[in-house]
Design a protein around this motif. Structure first.
Motif, PDB file in Angstrom:
ATOM      1  N   ASP A 248       0.836  -1.205   0.000  1.00 33.78           N
ATOM      2  CA  ASP A 248       0.000   0.000   0.000  1.00 33.78           C
ATOM      3  C   ASP A 248       0.870   1.254   0.000  1.00 33.78           C
ATOM      4  OD1 ASP A 248      -2.597  -1.289   0.173  1.00 33.78           O
ATOM      5  OD2 ASP A 248      -2.048  -1.816   2.222  1.00 33.78           O
TER       6      ASP A 248
ATOM      7  N   ASP B 104      -6.843   4.615  -6.310  1.00 31.33           N
ATOM      8  CA  ASP B 104      -8.057   4.281  -7.054  1.00 31.33           C
ATOM      9  C   ASP B 104      -8.083   2.824  -7.498  1.00 31.33           C
ATOM     10  OD1 ASP B 104      -9.104   6.768  -6.762  1.00 31.33           O
ATOM     11  OD2 ASP B 104      -8.583   7.485  -8.775  1.00 31.33           O
TER      12      ASP B 104
ATOM     13  N   GLY C  64      -7.521   0.360  -5.520  1.00 27.91           N
ATOM     14  CA  GLY C  64      -7.851  -0.463  -4.360  1.00 27.91           C
ATOM     15  C   GLY C  64      -6.815  -0.500  -3.261  1.00 27.91           C
TER      16      GLY C  64
ATOM     17  N   ARG D 148      -4.589   1.020  -0.033  1.00 29.34           N
ATOM     18  CA  ARG D 148      -4.945   1.804   1.149  1.00 29.34           C
ATOM     19  C   ARG D 148      -3.913   2.913   1.393  1.00 29.34           C
ATOM     20  NH1 ARG D 148      -7.990   0.294   5.486  1.00 29.34           N
ATOM     21  NH2 ARG D 148      -7.987  -1.846   4.715  1.00 29.34           N
TER      22      ARG D 148
END
Length: 320
Positions: A55, A65, A67, A69
């Motif tokens: 992430d 965008d 997915g 975090r």
């Protein structure tokens, strides 16, 4: 002054990216040493899960965008600002000196479409849940086209345009509409606390103007981007850690002071140090795509849209 699309995009990204990456890495490590509070209830959900290393890497390139975090939840608005810059640059390239007016009309039209979609899909007005096509349209309007934020950006551009005409009035109404939609279904919105916050803020601005001629506000404006990046998880983690010992008031002051220190330190460490080298590298990259040949209106050198975060062009301690 931006003379080409390459120049405009390079300036905007080089202002945002260095400190953003450093802040993400710092917060990623910090919250593992000093965990911030987390809440998971029916009324509110906050910081339920920490971002992983993948992430961190992916959102450092603004790929949330897809997915991934964010390391800190407040980072979402940086991507919104970058999308605004992307659209502003395109409008300036295609419409030149009329780009502000055209962009304002574009914002009004998208806001109207979004408002109609909200109305026809709301359970109260439609009597049923939104269909799949409405959900898809909403994702495009909000995720790609940032329709729910465009009126605010366009309002700032309209002020820069300097004409308080029907376009400006329509933007003002659409901004009010978007604000009302945002708080309509939020049971946590407290009018009394908001009124108190505005009263205290107004009093602070007046005192700062009288006693310091706006010096305090200017300082916070200079470091506003860094303050924004570091204020949430690090500040809350420090408050959580110190509250059992110092109680909430002193812990809050210590948390605020720590955030100010982080903002000051990392601004000098990363933001102003790497802005110019990154700007030159991005210019070279954009030249490969021939964006340097796409001329834009000179007005794009200082976009007047409502900034989610701001920093001055000048670098403290350096002559320009």
């Amino acid at each position: 002054m931006s003379r080409s699309l390459a120049d405009f995009y390079a300036k905007r990204i080089s202002r945002i990216w260095p400190l953003f990456v450093v802040a993400g890495i710092f917060i990623f490590v910090f919250v593992r040493i000093l965990p911030p509070p987390s809440v998971d209830s029916e009324l509110i959900s906050f910081n339920r899960e920490q971002a992983g290393f993948v992430d961190l890497v992916m959102t450092s390139f603004f790929l949330a965008d897809f997915g991934f975090r964010w390391v800190d939840g407040v980072f979402w608005s940086i991507l919104v600002e970058l999308k605004f810059y992307f659209f502003a640059g395109l409008f300036a390239a295609f419409f030149r000196n009329r780009y502000i007016e055209v962009f304002c009309v574009f914002a009004i039209v998208l806001s109207l479409i979004d408002g109609i979609l909200v109305y026809v899909s709301h359970p109260i007005t439609a009597g049923l849940d939104a269909g799949q096509w409405q959900k898809s349209a909403s994702r495009i309007l909000h995720g790609v086209l940032i329709a729910n934020y465009l009126p605010f950006f366009a309002l700032g551009m309209a002020l820069h345009r300097g004409k308080f005409d029907s376009i400006f009035n329509a933007l003002l109404l659409m901004a009010c509409f978007v604000f009302l939609i945002a708080i309509a279904d939020d049971d946590r919105f407290d009018v009394r606390r908001m009124a108190l916050f505005l009263l205290v803020s107004a009093s602070f601005f007046v005192l700062d103007h009288v006693l310091f001629r706006g010096g305090i506000l200017f300082w916070f404006g200079r470091y506003s981007y860094a303050l924004y990046l570091f204020h949430q998880l690090p500040g809350l983690a420090i408050i959580k850690e110190l509250t059992p010992v110092w109680r909430i008031n002193l812990a809050t002051i210590a948390g605020f002071a720590s955030v100010v220190l982080f903002a000051w330190f990392f601004s000098f460490l990363a933001e102003w140090r790497f802005r110019r080298p990154l700007n030159e590298w991005l210019l070279s990259l954009f030249r490969l795509a021939r964006l340097d040949r796409v001329k834009v209106s000179h007005q794009t050198s200082r976009p007047a849209g409502m900034r989610i975060m701001t920093q001055p062009e000048t670098v403290p301690g350096r002559a320009h």
